[in-house]
Design a protein around this motif. Structure first.
Motif, PDB file in Angstrom:
ATOM      1  N   GLU A 210       0.841  -1.194   0.000  1.00 23.30           N
ATOM      2  CA  GLU A 210       0.000   0.000   0.000  1.00 23.30           C
ATOM      3  C   GLU A 210       0.874   1.242   0.000  1.00 23.30           C
ATOM      4  O   GLU A 210       1.675   1.450   0.923  1.00 23.30           O
ATOM      5  CB  GLU A 210      -0.917   0.016   1.220  1.00 23.30           C
ATOM      6  CG  GLU A 210      -1.898   1.184   1.211  1.00 23.30           C
ATOM      7  CD  GLU A 210      -2.878   1.138   2.357  1.00 23.30           C
ATOM      8  OE1 GLU A 210      -2.700   1.918   3.318  1.00 23.30           O
ATOM      9  OE2 GLU A 210      -3.813   0.302   2.304  1.00 23.30           O
ATOM     10  N   LYS A 215      -2.237   5.720  -0.947  1.00 25.21           N
ATOM     11  CA  LYS A 215      -2.972   4.591  -0.356  1.00 25.21           C
ATOM     12  C   LYS A 215      -3.434   3.559  -1.384  1.00 25.21           C
ATOM     13  O   LYS A 215      -4.225   2.673  -1.060  1.00 25.21           O
ATOM     14  CB  LYS A 215      -4.187   5.078   0.440  1.00 25.21           C
ATOM     15  CG  LYS A 215      -3.846   6.048   1.557  1.00 25.21           C
ATOM     16  CD  LYS A 215      -2.868   5.439   2.554  1.00 25.21           C
ATOM     17  CE  LYS A 215      -2.505   6.410   3.660  1.00 25.21           C
ATOM     18  NZ  LYS A 215      -1.498   5.829   4.611  1.00 25.21           N
ATOM     19  N   LYS A 216      -2.944   3.662  -2.606  1.00 22.13           N
ATOM     20  CA  LYS A 216      -3.294   2.671  -3.616  1.00 22.13           C
ATOM     21  C   LYS A 216      -2.529   1.377  -3.356  1.00 22.13           C
ATOM     22  O   LYS A 216      -1.355   1.393  -2.983  1.00 22.13           O
ATOM     23  CB  LYS A 216      -2.950   3.180  -5.018  1.00 22.13           C
ATOM     24  CG  LYS A 216      -3.331   2.213  -6.125  1.00 22.13           C
ATOM     25  CD  LYS A 216      -3.014   2.793  -7.499  1.00 22.13           C
ATOM     26  CE  LYS A 216      -3.396   1.804  -8.596  1.00 22.13           C
ATOM     27  NZ  LYS A 216      -3.086   2.342  -9.950  1.00 22.13           N
ATOM     28  N   ARG A 217      -3.197   0.260  -3.552  1.00 19.24           N
ATOM     29  CA  ARG A 217      -2.579  -1.032  -3.328  1.00 19.24           C
ATOM     30  C   ARG A 217      -1.979  -1.581  -4.623  1.00 19.24           C
ATOM     31  O   ARG A 217      -2.639  -1.570  -5.666  1.00 19.24           O
ATOM     32  CB  ARG A 217      -3.585  -2.030  -2.750  1.00 19.24           C
ATOM     33  CG  ARG A 217      -4.034  -1.683  -1.339  1.00 19.24           C
ATOM     34  CD  ARG A 217      -4.945  -2.752  -0.760  1.00 19.24           C
ATOM     35  NE  ARG A 217      -5.301  -2.463   0.632  1.00 19.24           N
ATOM     36  CZ  ARG A 217      -6.005  -3.263   1.407  1.00 19.24           C
ATOM     37  NH1 ARG A 217      -6.445  -4.431   0.927  1.00 19.24           N
ATOM     38  NH2 ARG A 217      -6.275  -2.922   2.659  1.00 19.24           N
ATOM     39  N   PRO A 242       0.014  -7.385   4.217  1.00 12.65           N
ATOM     40  CA  PRO A 242       0.701  -6.522   3.247  1.00 12.65           C
ATOM     41  C   PRO A 242       2.219  -6.590   3.379  1.00 12.65           C
ATOM     42  O   PRO A 242       2.756  -7.067   4.395  1.00 12.65           O
ATOM     43  CB  PRO A 242       0.194  -5.130   3.627  1.00 12.65           C
ATOM     44  CG  PRO A 242      -0.025  -5.226   5.106  1.00 12.65           C
ATOM     45  CD  PRO A 242      -0.536  -6.622   5.359  1.00 12.65           C
TER      46      PRO A 242
END
Length: 272
Positions: A210, A215-217, A242
């Motif tokens: 992330e 905050k994009k995965r 993660p």
């Protein structure tokens, strides 16, 4: 309270009533009272099995359960370092005494017995198997709600020793999001099935990264296929962990107990 059916062939417990023929279960140390044994396994190395073992134990300890870790990965022990443990294990009239972490987790690992933790363990399989059996029979674990066993990777004779010698109540399979994940998980699942040990679920480690800014995965190791694999096997996905550089730093500093890992909360709440 569980009721004994007196059918030892379908039970992994080691109790005074056991009458199963050809059982390889080893007796628990007389100063141990362990309610449940959970193995943490993987079909191959390098997937973060030891990390998941440490995280599960730390989360269970924070949930006010009495917890221990038996490091059965004799040739690649990493559990003591993750907790910052450098002292050697002691012994008294009760047997070997597990080392205790800051939060109260009890540990036993081959690295707690070696004079030099960097010395390679160049032992044949039967010797390694004997050490694992001693970690069960000769260690005075005291009272534990859960003993987590960090299993060696793969499905060889050492893993077989754990399944046959210890009353394993269930296993957690650890894997990563790669194309060969189905084959890896299937190997671990089929070994557990062969040994009549329940599979509690699957943890996918290194599932995504992330971005701290947007905050994009991002799927660094490819898109996850664990949901489809779990559905086919009929087992739950317990968590998708993660890739987190901060967690890696904490492990290197011996502070694995400081990792939050909220993804594992549901599983801990269930076993609690």
């Amino acid at each position: 309270m569980s009721i004994c059916t007196h059918d030892c062939s379908s039970c992994s417990k080691s109790c005074s009533e056991r009458k199963e023929e050809n059982s390889f279960l080893k007796p628990m140390n007389e100063y141990s009272d362990i309610k449940k044994v959970i193995g943490v396994v993987s079909g191959k190395g390098g997937v973060g099995k030891s990390l998941v073992t440490c995280l599960l134990a730390a989360k269970a300890q924070k949930a006010e359960l009495k917890v221990g870790i038996l490091d059965a990965d004799i040739t690649g022990p990493s559990v003591p370092k993750s907790f910052g443990i450098t002292s050697r294990a002691l012994q008294d009239e009760r047997g070997l005494l597990p080392t205790v972490t800051d939060s109260g987790i009890k540990l036993m690992s081959i690295n707690l017995l070696l004079e030099d933790v960097n010395a390679p363990v160049v032992w044949r399989g039967p010797v390694i198997s004997g050490v694992i059996q001693q970690f069960w029979s000769d260690v005075a674990w005291g009272e534990l709600d859960y003993l987590f066993v960090d299993m060696p990777p793969g499905t060889g004779d050492v893993a077989l020793t754990v399944f046959q010698s210890l009353p394993v109540d269930g296993i957690v399979i650890v894997t990563t999001p790669q194309d060969l994940v189905k084959m890896i998980v299937n190997k671990a699942f089929n070994m557990a099935k062969l040994m009549n040990v329940p599979v509690l679920g699957i943890v996918e480690n290194m599932s995504y990264f992330e971005c701290p800014d947007c905050k994009k995965r991002h799927s660094i190791f490819g898109e996850s296929k664990i949901d489809e694999t779990a559905d086919e096997l009929g087992v739950p996905v317990l968590a998708k962990l993660p890739i987190d550089p901060e967690n890696a730093k904490l492990v290197d500093l011996g502070r694995v107990e400081d990792i939050e890992a909220p993804e594992l909360d549901d599983f801990i709440n269930v076993i609690k």
